[in-house]
Motif scaffolding. Structure first.
Motif, PDB file in Angstrom:
ATOM      1  N   ASN A  63       0.801  -0.838   0.174  1.00 22.90           N
ATOM      2  CA  ASN A  63      -0.271   0.005   0.321  1.00 22.90           C
ATOM      3  C   ASN A  63       0.536   1.455   0.067  1.00 22.90           C
ATOM      4  N   VAL A  64       0.580   2.282  -0.700  1.00 25.62           N
ATOM      5  CA  VAL A  64       1.394   3.260  -1.103  1.00 25.62           C
ATOM      6  C   VAL A  64       0.460   4.624  -0.139  1.00 25.62           C
ATOM      7  N   PRO A  65      -0.128   4.897   1.169  1.00 25.66           N
ATOM      8  CA  PRO A  65      -1.057   6.254   1.263  1.00 25.66           C
ATOM      9  C   PRO A  65      -0.118   7.610   1.376  1.00 25.66           C
ATOM     10  N   LEU A  66      -0.662   7.915   0.207  1.00 25.57           N
ATOM     11  CA  LEU A  66       0.061   9.478  -0.093  1.00 25.57           C
ATOM     12  C   LEU A  66      -1.392  10.535   0.190  1.00 25.57           C
ATOM     13  N   ILE A  67      -0.783  11.939   0.755  1.00 28.42           N
ATOM     14  CA  ILE A  67      -1.863  12.646   0.646  1.00 28.42           C
ATOM     15  C   ILE A  67      -1.620  13.882  -0.355  1.00 28.42           C
ATOM     16  N   GLY A  68      -2.133  14.521  -1.199  1.00 25.89           N
ATOM     17  CA  GLY A  68      -1.945  15.327  -1.958  1.00 25.89           C
ATOM     18  C   GLY A  68      -3.453  16.562  -2.344  1.00 25.89           C
TER      19      GLY A  68
END
Length: 216
Positions: A63-68
């Motif tokens: 999983n690659v949890p990012l915020i943008g």
């Protein structure tokens, strides 16, 4: 009668010259982003697998949890559609079971999405994902534990964003290897400096964002 003919020919010649001198207007592409969130924020989730140019799998991240931020807007071609602004630690597993860790390289600033093409029939946008410049790293990955021999930056990520699935599908990226002071370059036998790697990710955006383009 001769004067009239000469006059007509002269006028035609002037019109022809004027037509040749008239500039041709270039087509303008306008990108439109619609985000249900008024503040433009989004998060991502989804897997990522990285392979070197020879096809050897280096690791997989579940999983690659990012915020943008990708706010609703209309913007001309070449402008930024959105950016990643923050990150969580990314846990990954190597092909041999070894532990890897990754993170978005936001310690040197946000990383940006720039649109380069739009396919209206499929609703997909071709994008590049990089830092302030194409040579600015956007991810950092490293092996974890004693005796670790590989750490590298990732730059110039290529991919497509699909309106139908609200998913950013990444495809390739370039590497920048770390080199310990007075030591050998990292990742010997796995990666070479500047190598194009397979960066096979499927990052689901929440909320679902729609991106379209029109040319006039």
């Amino acid at each position: 009668m001769r004067k009239k003919t000469t006059s007509v020919l002269a006028a035609a010649s002037m019109l022809a010259l004027g037509a040749q001198a008239a500039p041709v207007q270039a087509a303008t592409t306008t990108w439109t982003v619609v985000n249900p969130n008024a503040d433009g924020k989004f998060t991502t989730s989804g897997p990522l697998t990285v392979k070197n140019a020879a096809g050897q799998k280096l690791f997989t991240c579940a999983n690659v949890p990012l915020i943008g931020v990708m706010g609703s807007q209309s913007t001309p071609y070449g402008q930024t559609l959105g950016k990643f602004t923050s990150y969580y630690q990314i846990s990954c597993t190597g092909a041999g079971g070894e532990e890897w860790a990754g993170m978005l390289g936001t310690m040197i600033g946000p990383s940006y999405f720039r649109a380069t093409a739009f396919n209206a029939s499929t609703g997909t946008t071709t994008v590049t994902h990089s830092g302030y410049t194409p040579a600015t790293p956007v991810y950092i990955f490293s092996q974890v534990g004693a005796g670790s021999t590989c750490a590298f930056f990732v730059m110039s990520v290529a991919g497509t964003y699909s309106n139908a699935t609200s998913t950013l599908k990444t495809t390739t990226a370039q590497t920048d290897l770390g080199t310990p002071e007075g030591g050998e370059p990292h990742c010997q036998g796995m990666l070479a400096e500047g190598e194009t790697v397979t960066f096979d990710g499927a990052l689901k955006f929440d909320p679902a964002i729609k991106v379209t383009a029109t040319t006039s």
